[in-house]
Design a protein around this motif. Sequence first.
Motif, PDB file in Angstrom:
ATOM      1  N   ARG A 105      -3.758   3.052   8.819  1.00  0.00           N
ATOM      2  CA  ARG A 105      -5.116   2.507   8.789  1.00  0.00           C
ATOM      3  C   ARG A 105      -5.131   1.123   9.453  1.00  0.00           C
ATOM      4  NH1 ARG A 105      -7.720   0.647   4.378  1.00  0.00           N
ATOM      5  NH2 ARG A 105      -5.932   1.050   3.059  1.00  0.00           N
ATOM      6  N   CYS A 142      -0.488  -3.345   4.569  1.00  0.00           N
ATOM      7  CA  CYS A 142       0.454  -2.823   5.576  1.00  0.00           C
ATOM      8  C   CYS A 142       0.512  -3.773   6.775  1.00  0.00           C
ATOM      9  CB  CYS A 142       0.074  -1.413   6.007  1.00  0.00           C
ATOM     10  SG  CYS A 142       0.344  -0.184   4.711  1.00  0.00           S
ATOM     11  N   CYS A 199       1.094   2.662   6.231  1.00  0.00           N
ATOM     12  CA  CYS A 199       0.041   3.615   6.610  1.00  0.00           C
ATOM     13  C   CYS A 199      -0.494   3.305   8.011  1.00  0.00           C
ATOM     14  CB  CYS A 199      -1.081   3.623   5.569  1.00  0.00           C
ATOM     15  SG  CYS A 199      -2.310   2.323   5.766  1.00  0.00           S
ATOM     16  N   CYS A 226      -5.776  -1.919   7.176  1.00  0.00           N
ATOM     17  CA  CYS A 226      -5.053  -1.995   5.892  1.00  0.00           C
ATOM     18  C   CYS A 226      -4.424  -3.382   5.752  1.00  0.00           C
ATOM     19  CB  CYS A 226      -3.982  -0.912   5.794  1.00  0.00           C
ATOM     20  SG  CYS A 226      -3.146  -0.964   4.190  1.00  0.00           S
ATOM     21  N   ASP A 258       0.846  -1.190   0.000  1.00  0.00           N
ATOM     22  CA  ASP A 258       0.000   0.000   0.000  1.00  0.00           C
ATOM     23  C   ASP A 258       0.888   1.249   0.000  1.00  0.00           C
ATOM     24  OD1 ASP A 258      -2.220   1.711   0.482  1.00  0.00           O
ATOM     25  OD2 ASP A 258      -1.739   1.679   2.620  1.00  0.00           O
TER      26      ASP A 258
HETATM   27 ZN   LIG Z   1      -1.699   0.711   4.343  1.00  0.00          ZN
END
Ligand SMILES: [Zn+2]
Length: 258
Positions: free
Chosen positions: A246, A252, A244, A249, A194
């Motif tokens: 999130r 990630c 990231c 995610c 990502d």
């Molecule tokens: Zn991510």
Amino acid sequence: MLSHSDLKSGLLRLDLGKHLVIAHASLKAFGSVDAETLLNALLDTTRGVIMPAFTYKTMLNPEVGPPNNGMAYGTQVDLNKLAEAFHADMPVDPMMGVLAEVLRKHPKALRSSHPIQSFTGIHADAILNSQSIFDSLAPIGVLADNDGWVLLLGVDHAVNTSIHYAEKLAGRMQFIRWALTRERAVECPGFPGDSEGFNAIAGDVEKYTRRVEIGGALVQAVHLKSLIQAVMQKIREDPFALLCDRADCERCNAVRWS
Ligand SMILES: [Zn+2]
């Protein structure tokens, strides 16, 4: 409406006339600009241009697959039915922006044939030809070896595909995806993670970044080889760098668990 000469005089200040570039662009950031005019100005002020011409609608979501692959299997049965087989004239995904599609349709443009991550470009045939299904980001490596630059036209590092190439060199885990071609479904290894956290690299590449404002758009040029080295250094120092925040995610999180 920005004219060819507005665009050209702005881009000339980046001094990239002797260099090949990988471009990423948001036309909206410029206010009012015509995509063909911007492309012509780019071709007038660089040695050649490539852009990602990715096609996500070829992708398939299998029922089962390898573990920790940054995806939930069997969740997109309906989307699988809508998947389209890759072909050379398949339009670039709208997510990639209008400029990439205009470049792809240019009579002098070549396009590589990866079913998800093709690139298109002008005056960059050897770079495009370096791609294979096993090495989808190879064009970025060849571009770096040719002293290439990344050009961010009204966009930031969150769309900077070259950072994915550096992540791979740094040993970060890659993913497997599947895509439809006219012959069969193919496995595509080396699919990147990502990019939402990529703006964390901005400070590290400040020294290698040139900037101009054109219309309303900030245009940044980053020396590609220096960018790759900076990303590798950052991941060496912190294996979770550039991921990231999130919580859900998938890619990630897969990197964190790997
Ligand atoms: Zn991510």
